[in-house]
Motif scaffolding. Structure first.
Motif: not given
Length: 283
Positions: A125-129, A197-205, A150-155, A185-192
């Protein structure tokens, strides 16, 4: 027709043609970085896997999962995405969408009905913050027959969920998640990487579900009440924070800590999950 869902112009046209506008209340930011979803899909699935995806959006991750997995069932809350997903998934017969609130869905029944021919089931999932922790904890507490989540969340949330226990970075959700699964934590995902674009970076865990308890405890509900109470006032020592939260009296807690040879000046972040379990059992 296959759509280039990592192309912002293609995404904008799809949304425009469907008359779609973003809803801030649903935390909608669509992923358009072409490198992220293939990596997420590779981490979550293989050819024998059935995948439940939460919040497919326009289908950018769904498509990548369908390329790898045996079967994909996506659960989407926003009915307005129905015509868009019908287009983006039309070339993937192994992918389908259920329009529902995942927190109200019987996922055990879904797994039993839909993934009988799959060797394993995972969640991606790519979860809403705004709803990250409630969804993750609901999935873990449900004790679903899945191998991993496996989810993408706010860093910042990713760092808290995967923090080393004990440490200053730990929160109540860290311990609660660690009770059910091993987080990484698997890897980071920048906001762009998103539109808009959100105001924060994300990460996949990724959480690998434990098949045996990391800490035996007689009353799980009491354990989690104790953990929540301990972190409710994290600057206070544990005795004061827990008693202030109303979980148990200061006298009982002091007695239990003394019996377990735990210093009365200890703070919540200094205890291991096993120590919290022992304390819950003593209480």
């Amino acid at each position: 027709m296959k759509y280039d869902l990592s192309n912002k112009r293609c995404v904008e046209k799809l949304l425009h043609d469907a008359g779609f506008t973003f809803k801030k209340s649903l935390g909608q930011n669509f992923l358009t970085d072409p490198s992220v979803c293939p990596e997420m899909a590779f981490a979550a699935a293989d050819a024998d896997t059935g995948v439940i995806e939460i919040g497919p959006g326009i289908g950018v991750l769904t498509v990548e999962l369908a390329e790898i997995a045996k079967k994909v069932i996506a659960v989407e809350l926003d009915e307005r995405l129905r015509p868009i997903l019908a287009k983006t998934l039309e070339d993937y017969p192994n992918a389908s969408v259920i329009f529902s609130d995942v927190l109200k869905l019987d996922l055990n029944k879904l797994i039993e009905d839909e993934f009988k021919d799959c060797k394993r089931v995972t969640i991606c999932a790519n979860l809403p913050y705004y709803i990250t922790s409630p969804i993750i904890m609901s999935l873990l507490e449900s004790k679903l027959p899945v191998e991993s989540i496996t989810v993408m969340v706010q860093k910042e949330a990713a760092e808290r969920l995967c923090a080393k226990i004990p440490s200053r970075d730990v929160g109540a959700v860290t311990l609660a998640a660690a009770f059910y699964a091993e987080g990484e934590m698997l890897f980071g995902v920048p906001r762009d990487s998103f539109t808009p674009a959100p105001n924060v970076d994300s990460a996949v865990i990724q959480f690998k579900i434990r098949r045996s308890a990391v800490a035996e405890v007689r009353d799980e509900k009491l354990l989690f009440r104790l953990i929540r109470g301990a972190f409710e006032h994290r600057r206070k020592i544990l005795v004061n924070s827990v008693s202030a939260s109303g979980v148990v009296s200061k006298e009982k807690l002091t007695s239990a800590l003394t019996e377990l040879d735990i210093p009365l000046t200890v703070r919540a972040e200094q205890l291991s999950l096993e120590q919290f379990a022992a304390l819950a059992d003593k209480l």
